[in-house]
Structures are given as C-alpha cells and as structure tokens.
Design a protein around this motif. Sequence first.
Motif: not given
Lengths: 148, 148
Positions: A68-81
């Motif tokens: 997920l972190v390396e996917s094309d879902m490149t969220l601003a500020g990172g992936v924070i679950g």
Amino acid sequence: MTLYLEDLVAGQRFTSGAHEMTAEAIKTFARQFDPQPFHLDDVAAQDTFFHGLAASGWHTAAVTMRLLVESDMTLAGGVIGAGGELTWPRPTRPGDVLTLESLVLAVTASKSKPERGLVTVHSRTLNQKGEVVQDMTSRMLVWRKPLA
Amino acid sequence: MTLYLEDLVAGQRFTSGAHEMTAEAIKTFARQFDPQPFHLDDVAAQDTFFHGLAASGWHTAAVTMRLLVESDMTLAGGVIGAGGELTWPRPTRPGDVLTLESLVLAVTASKSKPERGLVTVHSRTLNQKGEVVQDMTSRMLVWRKPLA
C-alpha cells in the motif's frame, strides 16, 4: 502525484507492485512475532490445520501495508491508518506472489477538524492465482489541500 | 494447561507477559513493512501527524500476536485467527512496554464442523501507563476435545 482528500472519490481504484513470500521470510517473521509450528517448520506444519507451512496472517497484513505504501495511492503526509476489519480467507504459502487492489468506498470530511478527513478503503491482497489471501476494510486519515 | 472449546466461557480473562518496543525495533520493522518517515526517523517524524517517532500499527499488531501466543490462553493446536476488527487509539512510542489483556466475548460451536468452534475475543494492548494502544476484537478457530 500527491493525493489530498479532494482528489479522492468513491469508486476510485489503486494497484500495487508485487511481493514474493519466501519460506525463509515466513519463518523469520514467525520467529519474531508468531512462533507457532505451522509458521516455523515445514514438517511440523503438515499435521496442523494448515497442512503445510503458512505465513502468519500478521505477516500477510504487514506485507499488505508495504504494498500500500508503495502503491499509486500516494497520500499527502503518508498512509495513516485509524483501524479496520480484516479476514484471511486462505493462507499465504511459500512462493506466493502478493499484489494489492484497493477501492475507495467512502470519502468523509471531518466535522471538527477542517484540515482533514477519513477515507474508507477496501483492500484485497491477492496471490498469483488471483485468490484473496486478505480482505480488509480500513479507515485512513487524509489531509485536505492547504489553503493558498 | 491446553484449552479446548469446552474449556472456554464468555467472561474468561487472560493476561500476558510484557514486551518493550525499542526505537531500533520500530525502525527495523518499518524499513521492512511500513517505510514512512514517522516510523523511520526521529527528526523527520517531528513534523508529521505523530509529532515524533511512532511504531507502525502493524508492528503493534504483530507484537500483540506474540504476546497472545505466549499468554496463558494456551489453545490446543495453537492460536489460529480467522480475522477481526482493530483500532489504534494512540501511537506506540519508543520505550513503551506493552502487555495484553484478553476477554472471551463468545464461544460458538460450529454447526457444520463437529470438531471445532469459534471464539470471539476482545484484546486490549496496553502501554506501561495502562493506555490502550490497540483495541481488537478477533475470531479464533478452537478445537473441541477429541472423543475418548
């Protein structure tokens, strides 16, 4: 492209690269975090529920996070679950090559925090046969675009 | 004592040993599974949502599994999770010492598989201040006592 809350819409899909689960990685993870015979030892695993070596579900979950972190879902500020629900419909086996498919289910602005929102994402982790090894619905914190 | 489905009742509680989360272990896990600045680098983490280094939620989940496997909930045939729901109410920080409290919520025999059942367990992972860093409700496969 960096994605903000405004860039996300329900129905959007994201994909990932691939990650191979080796027997050695399965055992290394298990020794640290889930030391049970069916995750540690090919022979002992035969006489268990799994009928052979299987990855810890938490190993599958951790690799899913990497995809997920390396996917094309490149969220601003990172992936924070913030949390989620997950199931493991079938075991991950040595040699399995995992990929991730994510689908945005809902995008919700926060009422109390004007700078952020929550996105609900359905993520399916698939093996090389297209079989689901992990099914997860998670909530992620996503930032709104900063004001100009 | 090895526990079978018949040994478990709603309301039963189990406890675990303790596990310290070092900064080095937090970064090592993150490099492998969740390579984001707030899990990797003390300085870069300051300017993020977490305002300092925090463990990946999946690291907290993996350590929780270790605590569960080594807890006094010694299930016959091992701890086999079918899935669950989890949240991370607050981050796990370097130096935190985690323990696990588990409460049996429900015990259900399988209708179709006479040799097993499902147990629903509420597990709270606590830091050394007694604050909840992970709240999880999970379903585990549990074997019935073999017939004599």
